[in-house]
Design a protein around this motif. Structure first.
Motif, PDB file in Angstrom:
ATOM      1  N   ARG A  33     -11.736  38.474  18.835  1.00 55.54           N
ATOM      2  CA  ARG A  33     -10.776  38.449  19.336  1.00 55.54           C
ATOM      3  C   ARG A  33      -9.487  38.284  19.003  1.00 55.54           C
ATOM      4  O   ARG A  33      -9.049  37.722  20.157  1.00 55.54           O
ATOM      5  CB  ARG A  33     -11.417  37.722  20.779  1.00 55.54           C
ATOM      6  N   GLN A  34      -9.359  37.657  17.850  1.00 54.68           N
ATOM      7  CA  GLN A  34      -8.689  36.568  17.246  1.00 54.68           C
ATOM      8  C   GLN A  34      -7.976  37.265  15.811  1.00 54.68           C
ATOM      9  O   GLN A  34      -6.479  37.434  16.237  1.00 54.68           O
ATOM     10  CB  GLN A  34      -8.931  35.555  16.190  1.00 54.68           C
ATOM     11  N   PHE A  35      -8.331  38.412  15.500  1.00 58.67           N
ATOM     12  CA  PHE A  35      -8.024  38.978  14.143  1.00 58.67           C
ATOM     13  C   PHE A  35      -8.855  40.126  13.860  1.00 58.67           C
ATOM     14  O   PHE A  35      -9.973  40.605  14.113  1.00 58.67           O
ATOM     15  CB  PHE A  35      -7.685  37.589  13.329  1.00 58.67           C
ATOM     16  N   ARG A  36      -8.204  41.058  13.236  1.00 65.65           N
ATOM     17  CA  ARG A  36      -8.415  42.852  13.070  1.00 65.65           C
ATOM     18  C   ARG A  36      -8.905  42.982  11.433  1.00 65.65           C
ATOM     19  O   ARG A  36      -9.681  43.602  11.618  1.00 65.65           O
ATOM     20  CB  ARG A  36      -7.746  44.167  13.626  1.00 65.65           C
ATOM     21  N   CYS A  37      -8.500  41.733  10.893  1.00 64.18           N
ATOM     22  CA  CYS A  37      -8.392  42.325   9.035  1.00 64.18           C
ATOM     23  C   CYS A  37      -9.693  41.925   8.608  1.00 64.18           C
ATOM     24  O   CYS A  37     -10.540  40.989   9.889  1.00 64.18           O
ATOM     25  CB  CYS A  37      -7.886  41.238   8.747  1.00 64.18           C
ATOM     26  N   ARG A  38      -9.327  42.309   7.407  1.00 62.00           N
ATOM     27  CA  ARG A  38     -11.252  42.013   6.858  1.00 62.00           C
ATOM     28  C   ARG A  38     -11.223  41.218   6.648  1.00 62.00           C
ATOM     29  O   ARG A  38     -12.704  40.434   7.365  1.00 62.00           O
ATOM     30  CB  ARG A  38     -11.644  43.051   5.830  1.00 62.00           C
ATOM     31  N   ASN A  39     -10.383  39.753   6.076  1.00 63.65           N
ATOM     32  CA  ASN A  39     -10.686  38.605   6.144  1.00 63.65           C
ATOM     33  C   ASN A  39      -9.040  38.228   5.906  1.00 63.65           C
ATOM     34  O   ASN A  39      -8.445  39.299   5.538  1.00 63.65           O
ATOM     35  CB  ASN A  39     -10.877  38.189   4.273  1.00 63.65           C
ATOM     36  N   LEU A  40      -9.027  37.177   6.819  1.00 66.27           N
ATOM     37  CA  LEU A  40      -7.711  36.608   6.889  1.00 66.27           C
ATOM     38  C   LEU A  40      -7.244  36.311   5.875  1.00 66.27           C
ATOM     39  O   LEU A  40      -5.514  36.049   5.597  1.00 66.27           O
ATOM     40  CB  LEU A  40      -7.469  35.368   7.576  1.00 66.27           C
TER      41      LEU A  40
END
Lengths: 338, 327
Positions: A201-208
């Motif tokens: 629920r925080q981010f959609r990218c593979r890796n920050l």
């Protein structure tokens, strides 16, 4: 150097001294042990009703702060966040001052004017965090800019969790640092949960770390639980940034192995995830590593734990005996005199 | 000494130039303030004179601007940042409230930074380029708030604001930028913060005010006196925090009737603080209830007809004074 060869080297004292210079393991382990033992005691004090407010611990994330704190030099600036007691300890904060602070004692670094995770020492280049996530990131950036103007080769360490990467301040600060080539390592501790909210629920990218591309900077993904490896990575990174100033995103994969605070039973955390990270507990990894690297023997590790426990016990007892602030000082020092 | 006709925005520019010249630790940054000279030209020519290292443009990022200034101020620099409009500062006000304003209380470390902020209406800027937000800033512990009404005060107070060891919000009324001029000498001394100024003497009523409303009040007071209705003192507060309470109370003692005027909103406005001060400490001196003349609790409207109705002016101040004097 193999483990066998290391063990074969003569006298323990001489070996420790030379190993110390080459291997940071024992320094890192000591920092992590002090952190863990201090936090355990703080939780106990909280449940005993002797600490007001709350207690927020870093269990499971001790390696990141220990490694990054050790990797910096004397001019470097730090803005640790909630689960970074090991940064404070690694940058020289006495355990005694942490107990004073958490107990709200007038003798503490904030003199009882702030509590729990909000402390620091600007004289040592460690900024006390405010609660607003992301808010310290531009502060460190500006502080590093100022130091470098004064001819000091400062690098900044700005810490945040996966949750704070969703804030506007994160974007503003990283972009600001990128535009001005400010050497700040944005240490993102991806600890899987922001309070009760999972990273899905925080981010959609593979890796920050992928976000770095959008800022035109480098992004690195690292194991946040292997203190020695992380130290080596960051030590090299610091040298690179001093030579060619620029910001970097450093994403450290780890896990908050307890609740958000001592009040939180973290029942929302899936047990299999916790088990996966428990198998890679950074304290266990660090203990095994210093022995494997020959920095310390198993007996020396045990002795180190005893020494750390004694330091924590003594600090706690002393801080408990010290006075709270005088209510008559409530309104003092809001403004600097000038 | 030769005098030069100087607008308020030119006076700001002079203050900044003096600070850059005399204080190597002063740096200026913000949006479009470099070669372009700022949206209102307050920094015109400064980057050319002092270089990009000391006067520089930033991305559009009010929170990073404030945050970076806090970081610099705690490391020996003396940053002066420009908000293009005070309205935009509200996207980042947490940095001032929580970081800058609490730093000295928490750590004992000073944060000598200044935020210059063009504010106020009268130029048909509409809801997002006309706000008057001094009450927000005055509510914050640890922050000082300065609001000059005259060019001479602007440049002299700006120097004091920048040299103060605390975060200072320096409000610049953009209607006044070019509508008010004074003949000023090239040499001048700083004016200390926290000192109000009687800019018109009077004994029958006092107008407590600041910013653009000082000039509206002066026009209204002049008219009242010409009409023989009484003499009206106008007290320009100049610094809102710390407030010159002694000057306010002395003015009340000298006049016994109080009209408070500001162009910010009414509810929780700075006028409420002034009225409370008078009620708490000078109630026994009053011959009439304290009167507040403010903007209504309405977003700042765009159309000139609406904005004129929204903003206090010499005409509405004049009417309020006549009513007060007749009480």
């Amino acid at each position: 150097m193999s483990r066998k060869q290391t063990k074969a080297t003569p006298p323990a004292a001489a070996r420790s001294r030379s190993a110390q210079a080459a291997l940071p393991g024992s320094t890192l382990l000591r920092c992590m042990l002090l952190t863990q033992l201090t936090e355990e005691r703080l939780v106990r004090l909280y449940h005993q009703g002797r600490i007001s407010g709350g207690v927020y611990i870093s269990r499971g994330q001790e390696a990141i702060g220990a490694a990054t704190a050790a990797a910096g030099g004397p001019d470097d600036l730090y803005a640790p966040l909630i689960r970074d007691m090991s940064v404070h300890i690694g940058r020289g904060e006495p355990v005694l001052d942490i107990f004073r602070h958490c107990l709200g004692r007038v003798t503490g670094p904030m003199k009882g004017r702030d509590g729990n995770v909000h402390y620091g020492c600007l004289a040592r280049g460690v900024y006390p965090m405010i609660s607003h996530l992301g808010a310290m990131l531009p502060v460190v950036t500006g502080a590093v800019m100022a130091r470098r103007r004064q001819g000091r080769p400062a690098v900044g360490f700005a810490y945040l969790g996966d949750g704070a990467t969703s804030t506007g301040d994160f974007h503003e600060a990283v972009n600001f640092a990128a535009v001005f080539d400010v050497p700040v390592i944005f240490v993102i501790e991806n600890n899987q949960f922001a309070y009760s909210t999972p990273i899905t629920r925080q981010f959609r990218c593979r890796n920050l770390a992928d976000r770095a591309v959008g800022y035109g900077i480098e992004g690195l993904a690292a194991d946040g639980n292997e203190a020695v490896d992380l130290y080596r990575l960051v030590r090299g990174l610091v040298d690179q940034l001093r030579a060619r100033p620029r910001p970097v995103l450093l994403v450290c994969d780890t896990m908050r192995m307890r609740g958000h605070g001592a009040h939180d039973d973290f029942s929302y955390v899936p047990r299999d995830l916790l088990e996966r990270f428990t198998a890679r507990d950074p304290l266990d990894l660090a203990r095994a590593r210093v022995i494997a690297d020959g920095a310390l023997t198993a007996a020396e590790v045990a002795r180190l734990e005893q020494v750390c426990q004694a330091e924590v016990d003594a600090a706690c007892q002393q801080a408990l005996a010290e006075p709270p602030p005088d209510p008559a000082t409530l309104t003092e020092g809001v403004y600097a005199a000038g | 000494m030769p005098l030069a006709e100087t607008t308020l925005v030119e006076a700001i520019n002079q203050g900044l130039r003096r600070l850059l010249r005399e204080r190597p630790e002063v740096v200026l940054f913000g949006e479009d303030i470099g070669a372009f000279g700022g949206a209102f030209k307050a920094t015109l020519g400064l980057q050319q004179e002092f270089g990009e290292a000391r006067v520089f443009d930033t991305p559009i990022c009010e929170s990073a601007i404030f945050g970076a200034a806090i970081g610099m101020a705690t490391q020996g620099l003396r940053p002066i940042v420009e908000l293009q409009f005070v309205d935009f500062g509200m996207t980042a006000v947490h940095q001032l409230l929580n970081n800058a304003g609490t730093m000295h209380y928490r750590t004992g470390v000073a944060v000598p930074m200044t935020v210059r902020a063009p504010c106020g209406g009268g130029i048909c800027g509409g809801p997002f380029h006309s706000e008057e937000l001094e009450a927000f800033f005055c509510h914050m512990p640890g922050v000082k708030v300065v609001y000059p009404a005259f060019p001479a005060d602007a440049r002299a107070l700006l120097v004091s604001a920048a040299l103060d060891p605390n975060p200072v919000i320096f409000l610049e009324n953009k209607y006044l930028y070019r509508h008010v001029k004074e003949w000023l000498p090239a040499d001048w001394e700083p004016i200390p913060l926290g000192v109000a100024q009687v800019c018109r003497p009077g004994s029958d009523a006092v107008v407590l005010t600041y910013g653009a409303m000082v000039h509206e009040a002066l026009r209204a007071a002049e008219q009242v006196e010409q009409e023989g209705a009484g003499t009206v003192m106008v007290l320009d507060l100049r610094t809102l925090k710390p407030l010159d309470a002694d000057a306010v109370l002395a003015a009340v003692a000298a006049t016994n009737r109080v009209l408070i005027v500001h162009e910010g909103w009414r509810t929780g406005g700075f006028g409420a603080e002034l009225a409370a001060l008078v009620a708490e400490r000078a109630f026994h001196l009053l011959d009439a209830p304290v009167v507040r003349l403010t903007a209504p609790d309405v977003p700042v409207p765009f159309a000139p007809e609406l904005e004129r109705a929204y903003r206090p002016g010499a005409d509405t101040i004049h009417a309020a004074l006549l009513e007060l004097l007749d009480y």
